[in-house]
Design a protein around this motif. Structure first.
Motif, PDB file in Angstrom:
ATOM      1  N   ASN A 188      37.662 -82.080  49.046  1.00 26.35           N
ATOM      2  CA  ASN A 188      36.963 -83.259  48.290  1.00 26.35           C
ATOM      3  C   ASN A 188      36.338 -83.964  49.309  1.00 26.35           C
ATOM      4  O   ASN A 188      35.020 -84.410  49.701  1.00 26.35           O
ATOM      5  CB  ASN A 188      37.547 -83.944  47.432  1.00 26.35           C
ATOM      6  N   THR A 189      37.231 -84.843  50.254  1.00 26.83           N
ATOM      7  CA  THR A 189      36.785 -85.960  51.049  1.00 26.83           C
ATOM      8  C   THR A 189      36.726 -85.388  52.491  1.00 26.83           C
ATOM      9  O   THR A 189      37.339 -84.479  52.751  1.00 26.83           O
ATOM     10  CB  THR A 189      37.807 -87.265  51.074  1.00 26.83           C
ATOM     11  N   GLY A 190      35.962 -86.004  53.233  1.00 34.15           N
ATOM     12  CA  GLY A 190      35.979 -85.597  54.704  1.00 34.15           C
ATOM     13  C   GLY A 190      37.371 -85.597  55.257  1.00 34.15           C
ATOM     14  O   GLY A 190      37.543 -84.742  56.064  1.00 34.15           O
ATOM     15  N   ALA A 191      38.098 -86.849  55.178  1.00 31.49           N
ATOM     16  CA  ALA A 191      39.260 -86.889  55.683  1.00 31.49           C
ATOM     17  C   ALA A 191      40.327 -85.693  55.235  1.00 31.49           C
ATOM     18  O   ALA A 191      41.111 -85.240  56.389  1.00 31.49           O
ATOM     19  CB  ALA A 191      40.169 -88.258  55.317  1.00 31.49           C
ATOM     20  N   VAL A 193      33.864 -75.805  61.810  1.00 36.06           N
ATOM     21  CA  VAL A 193      32.894 -76.966  61.494  1.00 36.06           C
ATOM     22  C   VAL A 193      33.440 -77.739  60.426  1.00 36.06           C
ATOM     23  O   VAL A 193      33.814 -76.906  59.407  1.00 36.06           O
ATOM     24  CB  VAL A 193      31.440 -76.670  61.229  1.00 36.06           C
ATOM     25  N   ILE A 194      33.487 -79.048  60.414  1.00 35.64           N
ATOM     26  CA  ILE A 194      33.863 -79.955  59.377  1.00 35.64           C
ATOM     27  C   ILE A 194      32.691 -80.487  58.610  1.00 35.64           C
ATOM     28  O   ILE A 194      32.033 -81.257  59.263  1.00 35.64           O
ATOM     29  CB  ILE A 194      35.342 -80.845  59.644  1.00 35.64           C
ATOM     30  N   ILE A 195      32.449 -80.308  57.432  1.00 34.92           N
ATOM     31  CA  ILE A 195      31.286 -81.028  56.789  1.00 34.92           C
ATOM     32  C   ILE A 195      32.036 -81.505  55.480  1.00 34.92           C
ATOM     33  O   ILE A 195      33.004 -81.458  54.966  1.00 34.92           O
ATOM     34  CB  ILE A 195      30.262 -80.056  56.257  1.00 34.92           C
ATOM     35  N   GLY A 196      30.968 -82.599  54.981  1.00 35.29           N
ATOM     36  CA  GLY A 196      31.326 -83.578  53.650  1.00 35.29           C
ATOM     37  C   GLY A 196      30.154 -83.997  53.387  1.00 35.29           C
ATOM     38  O   GLY A 196      29.201 -83.868  53.506  1.00 35.29           O
ATOM     39  N   LYS A 197      30.359 -85.257  52.877  1.00 31.51           N
ATOM     40  CA  LYS A 197      29.125 -86.427  52.706  1.00 31.51           C
ATOM     41  C   LYS A 197      28.043 -85.506  52.100  1.00 31.51           C
ATOM     42  O   LYS A 197      28.242 -85.398  50.809  1.00 31.51           O
ATOM     43  CB  LYS A 197      28.755 -86.981  54.147  1.00 31.51           C
ATOM     44  N   ALA A 198      26.957 -85.117  52.913  1.00 32.17           N
ATOM     45  CA  ALA A 198      25.781 -84.609  52.218  1.00 32.17           C
ATOM     46  C   ALA A 198      25.984 -83.418  51.389  1.00 32.17           C
ATOM     47  O   ALA A 198      25.012 -83.099  50.451  1.00 32.17           O
ATOM     48  CB  ALA A 198      24.650 -84.640  53.184  1.00 32.17           C
ATOM     49  N   LEU A 199      27.179 -82.851  51.581  1.00 28.94           N
ATOM     50  CA  LEU A 199      27.520 -81.728  50.753  1.00 28.94           C
ATOM     51  C   LEU A 199      27.479 -81.883  49.365  1.00 28.94           C
ATOM     52  O   LEU A 199      27.345 -81.310  48.445  1.00 28.94           O
ATOM     53  CB  LEU A 199      28.755 -80.853  51.288  1.00 28.94           C
ATOM     54  N   GLY A 200      27.901 -83.212  49.085  1.00 26.39           N
ATOM     55  CA  GLY A 200      28.022 -83.422  47.509  1.00 26.39           C
ATOM     56  C   GLY A 200      26.740 -84.163  46.953  1.00 26.39           C
ATOM     57  O   GLY A 200      26.571 -84.572  45.849  1.00 26.39           O
ATOM     58  N   GLY A 201      25.612 -84.020  47.710  1.00 22.26           N
ATOM     59  CA  GLY A 201      24.406 -84.404  47.177  1.00 22.26           C
ATOM     60  C   GLY A 201      24.188 -85.637  46.767  1.00 22.26           C
ATOM     61  O   GLY A 201      23.185 -86.092  45.952  1.00 22.26           O
ATOM     62  N   GLY A 202      24.948 -86.644  47.111  1.00 25.82           N
ATOM     63  CA  GLY A 202      25.093 -88.186  46.630  1.00 25.82           C
ATOM     64  C   GLY A 202      25.603 -88.181  45.309  1.00 25.82           C
ATOM     65  O   GLY A 202      25.466 -89.265  44.660  1.00 25.82           O
TER      66      GLY A 202
END
Ligand SMILES: *Cc1c(COP(=O)(O)O)cnc(C)c1O
Length: 397
Positions: free
Chosen positions: A103-106, A250-259
């Motif tokens: 869910n979150t980046g951390a 690679v770790i991704i998050g943030k923009a993966l949720g489209g805002g």
């Protein structure tokens, strides 16, 4: 109700773990947000790159609403019809064999740490509980107790110990220091290809390639935290693509949720992510159908609207215009794509406040840096308007 009412409420009932600009946002569309007094602002932070597709993107909204009407949550005790297609599309876009959704980046960083350690014990045959992970001074990987334990920011650690052992920090961008820190117990090198919270700090040219070669030579996983830099922010899909290196994870998050919704993931291949067995790791919400449907739409917008190319092109334009400002306050303008830091000689906060008063939202990072990272849907005309606000603010005494 005016802004002060909401500010007072939040100050009274919320823990004071942030120092936000005093603007109370009520709604947003594209690059623009509106406060409770009806004032309009150009969003130049984009929720730390979680809103790369712009606020309230209609296609992502439609996907979210449709999935909410069908079923938003199943837990991973059962299967759902969104997670598989989401991970397939994500892997096809990024060129990895597998992904683990969180869910979150951390949480995704914690997942990568566990995956790297597990790989260390199962594949590299490091002795039990001896695994070491090398990180970089000035890093930002999130706020869990394990992660803040290897931060070099005193305030992030103060009063929160004791911390998880097994992390060693080296100067950012220093390949020789990385190689010197590697021991037979080193399982991974965890780094940001551009340090975002650290102040939009770029490593020296060639560092990513050099570090990648060192990691390969010593059988150490090369793990990129692209939570902020990934998915187009720097003008490539991943910031590591600027040097043509393919991380092991690679770790991704943030923009993966489209805002719209928190969605993160760890990308890797079978030899690493294939090591997890049922019960090793999990999350009630990770891979939920709402998040998966939102992320599918968020990735589709990124591709269909060619946001990565836009970021490269408009980022060059924006950075060039910022570099031409002749202000005694500016020390350096740097960045890649629409990920730009303006380092000042003086604290940046009051410049951010002056920009807010002119209808632009930016946030200082590391005290002296103003980060300009608008949604990637910004137009050249909107950048021109932003410049007409930034120039006078940075020229003023
Ligand atoms: C934002 C960020 C994180 C943490 O993500 P959260 O969703 O806030 O937990 C980790 N790493 C980097 C590089 C980030 O920018």
């Amino acid at each position: 109700m005016n802004s002060q009412y909401y500010i007072d409420l939040a100050n009274k009932y919320s823990a004071h773990n942030y120092h936000p600009l005093d603007v109370v946002i009520e709604r947003g569309k594209g690059v623009w947000v509106y406060d409770v007094d009806g004032k309009k602002y150009l969003d130049c932070l984009a929720a730390y790159s979680a809103v790369n597709q712009g606020h309230g993107h209609p296609a992502i909204m439609a996907a979210a609403v449709a999935q909410m009407e069908r079923i938003p949550l199943t837990s991973r005790a059962f299967r759902n019809d969104q997670m598989g297609p989401f991970l397939q599309e994500l892997c096809e876009l990024t060129g990895y064999e597998m992904a683990l959704p969180m869910n979150t980046g951390a949480e995704a960083v914690e997942t990568a740490v566990k995956a790297a350690r597990k790989w260390g014990y199962k594949v590299k045959k490091v002795a039990r509980d001896q695994a070491e992970i090398i990180v970089c001074d000035g890093n930002f990987h999130g706020r869990t107790t394990t992660i803040v334990g290897f931060s070099s920011e005193a305030q992030y650690r103060e009063d929160f110990g004791p911390f998880t052992p097994g992390f060693i920090s080296v100067p950012y961008g220093d390949a020789a220091a990385l190689e010197a820190a590697i021991t037979p117990n080193t399982v991974a090198f965890l780094f940001e290809p551009i340090q975002g919270e650290g102040g939009v700090v770029l490593p020296p040219d060639g560092f990513l390639q050099a570090a990648h070669a060192i990691c390969q030579r010593h059988n150490v996983l090369f793990v990129a935290d692209e939570i902020q830099t990934g998915l187009g922010r720097t003008g490539k899909l991943f910031a590591c693509d600027h040097e043509g290196v393919r991380p092991d994870m690679v770790i991704i998050g943030k923009a993966l949720g489209g805002g719209f919704y928190p969605v993160s993931a760890v990308l890797s291949d079978q030899p690493v992510l294939g090591l997890f067995r049922p019960g090793d790791h999990g999350s009630t919400f990770g891979g939920n159908p709402l998040g998966a449907a939102v992320a599918r739409a968020a990735l589709k917008v990124l591709v269909d609207e060619e946001l990565i190319g836009r970021s490269a092109e408009l980022g060059e334009y924006f950075k060039g215009r910022l570099q031409r400002i002749e202000s005694p306050h500016i020390k350096e303008v740097r960045g890649r794509g629409l990920f730009i830091g303006v380092e000042l000689q003086v604290p940046a906060r009051h410049f951010c406040e002056a920009l807010r008063d002119r209808g632009m939202l930016c946030k200082e990072t590391h005290e002296k840096v103003i980060r300009f990272a608008p949604p990637l849907v910004i137009t050249k005309e909107e950048i021109d308007w932003a410049m007409s606000q930034i120039e006078p603010v940075l020229m003023a005494a």
